[in-house]
Design a protein around this motif. Sequence first.
Motif, mmCIF file in Angstrom:
data_model
loop_
_atom_site.group_PDB
_atom_site.id
_atom_site.type_symbol
_atom_site.label_atom_id
_atom_site.label_comp_id
_atom_site.label_asym_id
_atom_site.label_seq_id
_atom_site.Cartn_x
_atom_site.Cartn_y
_atom_site.Cartn_z
ATOM 1 N N LYS A 29 -7.642 -9.225 -0.830
ATOM 2 C CA LYS A 29 -6.681 -10.328 -0.954
ATOM 3 C C LYS A 29 -7.415 -11.602 -1.349
ATOM 4 N N GLY A 30 -6.833 -12.314 -2.289
ATOM 5 C CA GLY A 30 -7.392 -13.607 -2.673
ATOM 6 C C GLY A 30 -8.585 -13.542 -3.608
ATOM 7 N N SER A 31 -8.907 -12.348 -4.114
ATOM 8 C CA SER A 31 -10.097 -12.255 -4.966
ATOM 9 C C SER A 31 -9.705 -12.170 -6.443
ATOM 10 N N VAL A 32 -10.701 -12.393 -7.287
ATOM 11 C CA VAL A 32 -10.468 -12.255 -8.719
ATOM 12 C C VAL A 32 -11.472 -11.253 -9.278
ATOM 13 N N LEU A 33 -10.985 -10.388 -10.143
ATOM 14 C CA LEU A 33 -11.827 -9.362 -10.753
ATOM 15 C C LEU A 33 -11.625 -9.423 -12.255
ATOM 16 N N ALA A 34 -12.712 -9.499 -12.998
ATOM 17 C CA ALA A 34 -12.608 -9.463 -14.453
ATOM 18 C C ALA A 34 -12.989 -8.065 -14.932
ATOM 19 N N VAL A 35 -12.183 -7.513 -15.834
ATOM 20 C CA VAL A 35 -12.466 -6.189 -16.386
ATOM 21 C C VAL A 35 -12.801 -6.348 -17.858
ATOM 22 N N ILE A 36 -13.987 -5.888 -18.228
ATOM 23 C CA ILE A 36 -14.402 -5.952 -19.627
ATOM 24 C C ILE A 36 -14.670 -4.530 -20.124
ATOM 25 N N GLY A 37 -14.926 -4.416 -21.417
ATOM 26 C CA GLY A 37 -15.200 -3.101 -21.995
ATOM 27 C C GLY A 37 -14.711 -3.061 -23.419
ATOM 28 N N PRO A 38 -15.312 -2.210 -24.245
ATOM 29 C CA PRO A 38 -14.943 -2.168 -25.669
ATOM 30 C C PRO A 38 -13.506 -1.708 -25.896
ATOM 31 N N PRO A 173 4.247 -12.746 -7.127
ATOM 32 C CA PRO A 173 3.354 -11.608 -6.884
ATOM 33 C C PRO A 173 2.240 -11.903 -5.871
ATOM 34 N N LYS A 174 1.750 -10.830 -5.283
ATOM 35 C CA LYS A 174 0.518 -10.913 -4.481
ATOM 36 C C LYS A 174 -0.672 -10.588 -5.377
ATOM 37 N N LEU A 175 -0.394 -9.813 -6.425
ATOM 38 C CA LEU A 175 -1.428 -9.421 -7.381
ATOM 39 C C LEU A 175 -0.932 -9.709 -8.792
ATOM 40 N N LEU A 176 -1.726 -10.464 -9.533
ATOM 41 C CA LEU A 176 -1.370 -10.817 -10.902
ATOM 42 C C LEU A 176 -2.331 -10.115 -11.853
ATOM 43 N N LEU A 177 -1.781 -9.348 -12.785
ATOM 44 C CA LEU A 177 -2.596 -8.618 -13.752
ATOM 45 C C LEU A 177 -2.447 -9.291 -15.112
ATOM 46 N N LEU A 178 -3.533 -9.774 -15.660
ATOM 47 C CA LEU A 178 -3.481 -10.477 -16.944
ATOM 48 C C LEU A 178 -4.232 -9.655 -17.990
ATOM 49 N N ASP A 179 -3.516 -9.195 -19.005
ATOM 50 C CA ASP A 179 -4.144 -8.367 -20.036
ATOM 51 C C ASP A 179 -4.475 -9.231 -21.252
ATOM 52 N N GLU A 180 -5.740 -9.612 -21.355
ATOM 53 C CA GLU A 180 -6.238 -10.456 -22.442
ATOM 54 C C GLU A 180 -5.393 -11.716 -22.658
ATOM 55 N N PRO A 181 -5.310 -12.539 -21.621
ATOM 56 C CA PRO A 181 -4.459 -13.734 -21.736
ATOM 57 C C PRO A 181 -4.923 -14.735 -22.796
ATOM 58 N N GLU A 206 -4.134 -16.678 -1.324
ATOM 59 C CA GLU A 206 -3.908 -15.259 -1.025
ATOM 60 C C GLU A 206 -3.712 -14.415 -2.284
ATOM 61 N N LEU A 207 -3.450 -15.096 -3.409
ATOM 62 C CA LEU A 207 -3.171 -14.369 -4.651
ATOM 63 C C LEU A 207 -4.439 -13.698 -5.177
ATOM 64 N N SER A 208 -4.307 -12.429 -5.554
ATOM 65 C CA SER A 208 -5.418 -11.728 -6.201
ATOM 66 C C SER A 208 -5.120 -11.617 -7.697
ATOM 67 N N VAL A 209 -6.179 -11.655 -8.485
ATOM 68 C CA VAL A 209 -6.000 -11.614 -9.941
ATOM 69 C C VAL A 209 -6.944 -10.583 -10.543
ATOM 70 N N ILE A 210 -6.413 -9.728 -11.409
ATOM 71 C CA ILE A 210 -7.279 -8.888 -12.240
ATOM 72 C C ILE A 210 -7.064 -9.316 -13.686
ATOM 73 N N LEU A 211 -8.166 -9.580 -14.331
ATOM 74 C CA LEU A 211 -8.149 -10.205 -15.635
ATOM 75 C C LEU A 211 -8.873 -9.297 -16.610
ATOM 76 N N ILE A 212 -8.154 -8.779 -17.611
ATOM 77 C CA ILE A 212 -8.834 -8.041 -18.680
ATOM 78 C C ILE A 212 -9.182 -9.053 -19.750
ATOM 79 N N GLU A 213 -10.416 -9.095 -20.158
ATOM 80 C CA GLU A 213 -10.807 -10.111 -21.144
ATOM 81 C C GLU A 213 -11.909 -9.632 -22.071
ATOM 82 N N HIS A 214 -11.775 -10.008 -23.338
ATOM 83 C CA HIS A 214 -12.868 -9.811 -24.283
ATOM 84 C C HIS A 214 -13.656 -11.107 -24.437
ATOM 85 N N ASP A 215 -13.002 -12.220 -24.102
ATOM 86 C CA ASP A 215 -13.629 -13.523 -24.306
ATOM 87 C C ASP A 215 -14.533 -13.865 -23.118
ATOM 88 N N MET A 216 -15.844 -13.856 -23.374
ATOM 89 C CA MET A 216 -16.803 -14.083 -22.292
ATOM 90 C C MET A 216 -16.720 -15.502 -21.725
#
Length: 261
Positions: A29-38, A173-181, A206-216
């Motif tokens: 809870k409350g964390s942010v995770l960035a997901v990268i990959g080709p 939401p409690k969890l926000l998923l952002l796909d290449e915002p 308390e909000l958790s975020v998973i962020l898919i990103e290509h932009d470093m």
Amino acid sequence: MSVLLDIKNVTMRFGGLVALDDVTFSIEKGSVLAVIGPNGAGKSTLFNVVTGVYKPTSGRVTFDGADITGKPTYEVVQRGIARTFQASRLFSDLSVLDNVIIGMHTRTKTGVLKALFRPGASRREMAACVEKAETLLRLGSGDLYEQRYRPAGTLAQADRRRLEIARALASQPKLLLLDEPSVGMDDTETDALVADIARLRSEHPELSVILIEHDMRVVEAFPERVMCVDYGSLIAEGGFAAVRADPRVQEAYLGKAATHA
Ligand SMILES: Nc1ncnc2c1ncn2[C@@H]1O[C@H](COP(=O)(O)OP(=O)(O)OP(=O)(O)O)[C@@H](O)[C@H]1O
Ligand SMILES: [Mg+2]
């Protein structure tokens, strides 16, 4: 810290293609995770599995203590997961304001029958929705609020991305998923996006975020936890600096002509 999302041994096959290969991780809870990959690594598939668009071939998705594996999307949203899409999915003919109000439908009480037989209650709820939507439109950078009566399809690209986030937040939401915002944003807009996400997190600890990103540029701004996916597998995980320096990560990007990175 308590676990909000727990992914255990998730595999997603499309025919012979393994889009996710035995993926296991969890976020607090409350964390942010960035997901990268080709390209084609399986990042969006991960979101699709979490939000019930796809039922994984095997494995388990647990959210806030409940097994949500393969549950329909409306139920997943109701439980507190909201997302944006890599390719914008706004209702382009509807106004900016209406797009946000639609995002609230899982949190409103009035159904069709109630609206017919108790129009007063329904009108009051609608007025409250408009007010909440306007608040959401005022939150981020840009001037979405001033543009609230425009059809969403006429917005500039960066504003469309911002509107997608406002609409996702409308479901509380409690969890926000952002796909290449940041897709389609210039550097200034990307910096504003980073500031928006940072402010959102500080206002909702308390909000958790998973962020898919290509932009470093974006990933670097949320360096505490980064995960790299390649051919459906998690190949590296840790802080931004460590993941970027990981030879497997460099290989994954370089080996695929590094269309982004
Ligand atoms: N519905 C589907 N049917 C068949 N194959 C699919 C489907 N969805 C995704 N795939 C395949 O799964 C793999 C992973 O796709 P995914 O969209 O998750 O990649 P990604 O990491 O999000 O890539 P990108 O960075 O380009 O958005 C790709 O090979 C893709 O073609
Ligand atoms: Mg994708």
